[in-house]
Design a protein around this motif. Structure first.
Motif, PDB file in Angstrom:
ATOM      1  N   LEU A   1      -9.079   0.228   8.663  1.00 28.16           N
ATOM      2  CA  LEU A   1      -9.772  -0.379   9.676  1.00 28.16           C
ATOM      3  C   LEU A   1      -8.804  -0.375  10.866  1.00 28.16           C
ATOM      4  O   LEU A   1      -9.099  -0.781  11.996  1.00 28.16           O
ATOM      5  N   GLY A   2      -7.396   0.012  10.796  1.00 28.28           N
ATOM      6  CA  GLY A   2      -6.365   0.143  11.974  1.00 28.28           C
ATOM      7  C   GLY A   2      -5.628  -1.133  12.148  1.00 28.28           C
ATOM      8  O   GLY A   2      -4.938  -1.346  12.991  1.00 28.28           O
ATOM      9  N   ALA A   3      -5.850  -2.333  11.102  1.00 25.14           N
ATOM     10  CA  ALA A   3      -5.384  -3.311  11.297  1.00 25.14           C
ATOM     11  C   ALA A   3      -3.844  -3.378  11.003  1.00 25.14           C
ATOM     12  O   ALA A   3      -3.523  -2.368  10.168  1.00 25.14           O
ATOM     13  N   THR A   4      -2.951  -4.251  11.186  1.00 27.68           N
ATOM     14  CA  THR A   4      -1.760  -4.498  10.793  1.00 27.68           C
ATOM     15  C   THR A   4      -1.671  -5.083   9.649  1.00 27.68           C
ATOM     16  O   THR A   4      -2.196  -5.887   9.222  1.00 27.68           O
ATOM     17  N   PRO A   5      -0.720  -4.268   8.842  1.00 23.18           N
ATOM     18  CA  PRO A   5      -0.444  -4.730   7.036  1.00 23.18           C
ATOM     19  C   PRO A   5       0.306  -6.021   7.330  1.00 23.18           C
ATOM     20  O   PRO A   5       1.326  -6.017   8.031  1.00 23.18           O
ATOM     21  N   GLY A   6       0.076  -6.642   6.218  1.00 24.37           N
ATOM     22  CA  GLY A   6       0.901  -7.852   5.820  1.00 24.37           C
ATOM     23  C   GLY A   6       2.321  -7.488   5.628  1.00 24.37           C
ATOM     24  O   GLY A   6       2.790  -6.458   5.488  1.00 24.37           O
ATOM     25  N   PRO A   7       3.142  -8.675   5.486  1.00 29.16           N
ATOM     26  CA  PRO A   7       4.666  -8.215   5.168  1.00 29.16           C
ATOM     27  C   PRO A   7       4.743  -8.013   3.794  1.00 29.16           C
ATOM     28  O   PRO A   7       3.791  -8.390   2.888  1.00 29.16           O
ATOM     29  N   GLY A   8       5.684  -7.154   3.502  1.00 33.66           N
ATOM     30  CA  GLY A   8       5.827  -6.510   1.970  1.00 33.66           C
ATOM     31  C   GLY A   8       4.793  -5.700   1.781  1.00 33.66           C
ATOM     32  O   GLY A   8       4.967  -4.829   0.368  1.00 33.66           O
ATOM     33  N   THR A   9       3.979  -4.775   2.327  1.00 34.86           N
ATOM     34  CA  THR A   9       2.951  -3.741   2.099  1.00 34.86           C
ATOM     35  C   THR A   9       3.596  -2.557   2.872  1.00 34.86           C
ATOM     36  O   THR A   9       4.200  -2.811   3.863  1.00 34.86           O
ATOM     37  N   THR A  10       3.246  -1.486   2.374  1.00 32.71           N
ATOM     38  CA  THR A  10       3.336  -0.097   2.862  1.00 32.71           C
ATOM     39  C   THR A  10       2.193   0.539   3.666  1.00 32.71           C
ATOM     40  O   THR A  10       1.207   0.567   2.552  1.00 32.71           O
ATOM     41  N   PRO A  11       2.093   0.724   4.741  1.00 34.93           N
ATOM     42  CA  PRO A  11       0.896   1.111   5.303  1.00 34.93           C
ATOM     43  C   PRO A  11       0.630   2.741   4.851  1.00 34.93           C
ATOM     44  O   PRO A  11       1.527   3.163   4.244  1.00 34.93           O
ATOM     45  N   PHE A  12      -0.663   3.080   4.811  1.00 38.42           N
ATOM     46  CA  PHE A  12      -1.164   4.372   4.422  1.00 38.42           C
ATOM     47  C   PHE A  12      -0.803   5.339   5.454  1.00 38.42           C
ATOM     48  O   PHE A  12      -0.783   4.952   6.700  1.00 38.42           O
ATOM     49  N   VAL A  13      -0.804   6.382   5.049  1.00 41.15           N
ATOM     50  CA  VAL A  13      -0.460   7.572   6.298  1.00 41.15           C
ATOM     51  C   VAL A  13      -1.753   7.650   7.057  1.00 41.15           C
ATOM     52  O   VAL A  13      -2.806   7.641   6.513  1.00 41.15           O
ATOM     53  N   GLN A  14      -1.758   7.802   8.276  1.00 38.02           N
ATOM     54  CA  GLN A  14      -2.805   7.678   9.356  1.00 38.02           C
ATOM     55  C   GLN A  14      -3.017   9.323   9.397  1.00 38.02           C
ATOM     56  O   GLN A  14      -2.452   9.791  10.302  1.00 38.02           O
ATOM     57  N   ALA A  15      -4.019   9.925   8.828  1.00 37.49           N
ATOM     58  CA  ALA A  15      -4.338  11.508   9.047  1.00 37.49           C
ATOM     59  C   ALA A  15      -5.920  11.503   8.783  1.00 37.49           C
ATOM     60  O   ALA A  15      -6.373  11.048   7.988  1.00 37.49           O
ATOM     61  N   GLU A  16      -6.450  12.539   9.651  1.00 39.73           N
ATOM     62  CA  GLU A  16      -7.638  12.960   9.410  1.00 39.73           C
ATOM     63  C   GLU A  16      -7.621  14.197   8.655  1.00 39.73           C
ATOM     64  O   GLU A  16      -7.139  15.411   9.157  1.00 39.73           O
TER      65      GLU A  16
ATOM     66  N   LEU B   1      -9.252  24.402   7.051  1.00 42.43           N
ATOM     67  CA  LEU B   1      -8.655  22.934   6.551  1.00 42.43           C
ATOM     68  C   LEU B   1      -7.644  22.726   7.444  1.00 42.43           C
ATOM     69  O   LEU B   1      -6.564  23.028   7.474  1.00 42.43           O
ATOM     70  N   ILE B   2      -7.927  21.391   8.367  1.00 37.33           N
ATOM     71  CA  ILE B   2      -7.038  21.072   9.358  1.00 37.33           C
ATOM     72  C   ILE B   2      -6.680  19.700   9.294  1.00 37.33           C
ATOM     73  O   ILE B   2      -7.609  18.818   9.052  1.00 37.33           O
ATOM     74  N   ILE B   3      -5.604  19.097   9.147  1.00 34.89           N
ATOM     75  CA  ILE B   3      -5.161  17.973   9.209  1.00 34.89           C
ATOM     76  C   ILE B   3      -4.642  17.322  10.501  1.00 34.89           C
ATOM     77  O   ILE B   3      -3.520  18.030  11.274  1.00 34.89           O
ATOM     78  N   THR B   4      -5.008  16.322  10.913  1.00 35.22           N
ATOM     79  CA  THR B   4      -4.613  15.662  12.461  1.00 35.22           C
ATOM     80  C   THR B   4      -3.861  14.411  12.072  1.00 35.22           C
ATOM     81  O   THR B   4      -4.751  13.384  11.819  1.00 35.22           O
ATOM     82  N   PRO B   5      -2.599  14.604  11.802  1.00 34.27           N
ATOM     83  CA  PRO B   5      -1.744  13.403  11.576  1.00 34.27           C
ATOM     84  C   PRO B   5      -1.626  12.562  12.792  1.00 34.27           C
ATOM     85  O   PRO B   5      -1.675  12.911  14.053  1.00 34.27           O
ATOM     86  N   THR B   6      -1.670  11.081  12.846  1.00 32.79           N
ATOM     87  CA  THR B   6      -1.256   9.943  13.875  1.00 32.79           C
ATOM     88  C   THR B   6       0.221   9.644  13.465  1.00 32.79           C
ATOM     89  O   THR B   6       0.867   8.831  13.990  1.00 32.79           O
ATOM     90  N   THR B   7       0.450   9.602  12.171  1.00 34.16           N
ATOM     91  CA  THR B   7       1.710   9.192  11.504  1.00 34.16           C
ATOM     92  C   THR B   7       2.773  10.239  11.782  1.00 34.16           C
ATOM     93  O   THR B   7       2.453  11.377  11.444  1.00 34.16           O
ATOM     94  N   PRO B   8       4.115   9.874  12.418  1.00 38.39           N
ATOM     95  CA  PRO B   8       5.030  11.141  12.823  1.00 38.39           C
ATOM     96  C   PRO B   8       5.676  11.486  11.495  1.00 38.39           C
ATOM     97  O   PRO B   8       5.789  10.760  10.355  1.00 38.39           O
TER      98      PRO B   8
ATOM     99  N   GLY C   1       8.150   6.511   4.934  1.00 37.75           N
ATOM    100  CA  GLY C   1       8.005   5.020   5.200  1.00 37.75           C
ATOM    101  C   GLY C   1       6.369   4.694   4.943  1.00 37.75           C
ATOM    102  O   GLY C   1       5.935   3.581   5.455  1.00 37.75           O
ATOM    103  N   THR C   2       5.570   5.576   4.277  1.00 39.48           N
ATOM    104  CA  THR C   2       4.201   5.242   4.186  1.00 39.48           C
ATOM    105  C   THR C   2       3.563   5.635   2.939  1.00 39.48           C
ATOM    106  O   THR C   2       4.356   6.343   2.022  1.00 39.48           O
ATOM    107  N   THR C   3       2.603   5.262   2.429  1.00 40.89           N
ATOM    108  CA  THR C   3       1.961   5.599   1.279  1.00 40.89           C
ATOM    109  C   THR C   3       1.004   6.778   1.355  1.00 40.89           C
ATOM    110  O   THR C   3       0.378   6.995   2.292  1.00 40.89           O
ATOM    111  N   SER C   4       1.250   7.806   0.423  1.00 41.29           N
ATOM    112  CA  SER C   4       0.632   9.111   0.929  1.00 41.29           C
ATOM    113  C   SER C   4      -0.811   9.022   0.599  1.00 41.29           C
ATOM    114  O   SER C   4      -1.477   8.050  -0.005  1.00 41.29           O
ATOM    115  N   ARG C   5      -1.843   9.939   1.388  1.00 42.83           N
ATOM    116  CA  ARG C   5      -2.929   9.866   1.134  1.00 42.83           C
ATOM    117  C   ARG C   5      -3.708  11.157   0.494  1.00 42.83           C
ATOM    118  O   ARG C   5      -3.027  12.269   0.539  1.00 42.83           O
ATOM    119  N   THR C   6      -4.641  11.092  -0.345  1.00 42.62           N
ATOM    120  CA  THR C   6      -5.008  12.358  -1.318  1.00 42.62           C
ATOM    121  C   THR C   6      -6.287  12.351  -1.261  1.00 42.62           C
ATOM    122  O   THR C   6      -7.118  11.303  -1.321  1.00 42.62           O
TER     123      THR C   6
END
Length: 131
Positions: A11-26, A45-52, A110-115
């Motif tokens: 949803l694009g919201a800010t994660p709470g303390p102690g959580t690792t955000p997911f990779v943002q990629a389409e 197959l194209i991946i458009t990342p927003t996470t650096p 620094g993020t959780t992978s997306r599969t």
């Protein structure tokens, strides 16, 4: 409305303390299926990342009978000038049959992978599972 654990990543919201955000990629696949012959092909197959700093891997399981390439059956991605990753290697255009499972994993520091898992079923139908 009840809160769903992990929903902040989608949803694009800010994660709470102690959580690792997911990779943002389409992940945008283009899959051609041939029902009469019972196979599917990944044409692009194209991946458009927003996470650096993303890295992506693609694997194919199911063996030779399912159309996966021999050996490790892994492909790689090439970083384009526009910042997108595009598939290259032995899986491009290969006829994948019933039982082939193609997994695309995107990782960034620094993020959780997306599969995303693409499973080829009967008559070349492809089902998608996101983890």
């Amino acid at each position: 409305v009840a809160a769903v654990p992990g929903a902040y990543a989608w949803l694009g919201a800010t994660p709470g303390p102690g959580t690792t955000p997911f990779v943002q990629a389409e992940i945008s696949p283009r899959i051609a299926t041939t029902a009469s012959r019972g196979y599917a092909r990944f044409t692009t197959l194209i991946i458009t990342p927003t996470t650096p700093g993303p890295t992506a891997t693609i694997t194919c399981r199911g063996g030779k009978a399912a159309g996966c390439p021999p050996g490790k059956a892994q492909g790689s991605f090439k970083l384009r000038k526009d910042g997108k990753l595009t598939l290259r290697g032995p899986l491009v255009g290969r006829a994948l049959r019933n039982g082939a499972i193609v997994e695309v994993t995107v990782r960034a520091p620094g993020t959780t992978s997306r599969t995303e898992r693409y499973k080829v079923g009967t008559r070349g139908r492809v089902t998608v599972t996101v983890r």
